[in-house]
Motif scaffolding. Sequence first.
Motif, short mmCIF file in Angstrom:
data_model
loop_
_atom_site.label_atom_id
_atom_site.label_comp_id
_atom_site.label_asym_id
_atom_site.label_seq_id
_atom_site.Cartn_x
_atom_site.Cartn_y
_atom_site.Cartn_z
N SER A 165 1.00 -1.06 -0.01
CA SER A 165 -0.02 0.12 -0.05
C SER A 165 0.85 1.30 0.08
N ASP A 167 1.19 3.34 2.10
CA ASP A 167 1.68 3.66 3.33
C ASP A 167 2.72 2.26 3.85
N LYS A 322 -3.55 2.79 -1.71
CA LYS A 322 -4.55 2.33 -0.76
C LYS A 322 -3.81 2.65 0.54
N LEU A 323 -4.61 2.83 1.70
CA LEU A 323 -3.99 3.04 2.88
C LEU A 323 -4.57 1.86 3.73
N GLY A 325 -2.83 1.08 7.20
CA GLY A 325 -2.57 1.55 8.41
C GLY A 325 -2.37 0.31 9.44
#
Length: 372
Positions: A165, A167, A322-323, A325
């Motif tokens: 992703s 992140d 996309k994130l 997390g």
Amino acid sequence: MRAVADAEQHWIPWMRRALALAALADGHASPNPLVGAVVLDSSGALVGEGFHARAGNPHAEVGALAQAADAARGGTIIVTLEPCCHHGRTPPCTDALIKAGIARVVVALTDPDPRVAGGGLQRLRDAGVEVIAGVLEAEAAHQNRAFLHRVRTGRPWGLLKWAMSLDGRTALPNGASQWISGPSARTWVHRLRAQCDAVIVGGGTVRADDPLLTSRGLRSPEPLRVLLSRSLDLPVQAQLWDQSVAPTLLVHGQDAPVEAQDRFDALGLQRVVLQACDPDSLLAVLAQRGCNRVLWECGPGLAAAALQQACVQELAAVVAPKLLGGESARTPLGLLGFQTMDEVVVLQGLRQQRLADDLLLQATLSRLSDPC
């Protein structure tokens, strides 16, 4: 020197054609190199061309000479790699060129194989053939980087691939990872596998994702699927156990339980036991099996070990918009043990490509590129 440079310029378009022919066998020629050849008659007209399709098949020069027939006499052959001068599965190409009456040989790259290593060009010169070497040498070396690396180091060229992703996560905290990347990126991965001789994963990847690891029919036969596992703590059911789809090689340590070894023997899997169950030892086995290029599609622990043992020369990362997390979410790499920024792995030649909504980043490693 100026006259030599002008002469080389004349051959560049033909060498590009020869390189394009060589690329047709990408993923099929191992353990041999990729080679393309073009034959021009004495007037400079194209009369023959060929490429080395796979090990055991005629070499590129032989195929091009067969097309040219008698028109090759007094002509020129443009070939991406130095013609061989030794007996292997096929006779020496130098002998075929001399017999055909070729007057000039234009070569991109000298073959580092100790059985050749300049001997092919010298054999031609001794027979009175004009030799021009070094035309598009850098392009030819890049095309055959995997073969050159294996010959020089005794290890296949390693490419590490992951999807993550934006992140930097490769899975959610609960382990869910399908699918981070989109369909276009997954199709690109299938093409990448088709260009490799083996695809490597660890036990964690098999337990978490149950991957198939094929090119989805883009290559026949499919690349060898390789599973590296110290303990053979593996699921009873897995897609890798079905060898009607593609061959699977199970590589493990000496301490793996005998009952686990017997279970996989009953499934008909190939097994190799390593004294040191690590990436470097695995690559020694794959080099012996004729692998020029291997693809690491493994989890963070094995990926970090492969980097630390200089088993990776190239990196490909698919970045999805996309994130995910989560501090506990999985990242592409485990700990590499660096304490300062002077120690980190530096990438070079970074290039990018859009795969629909995803971004593909590719680069080579500027350090840790030679085996320990």
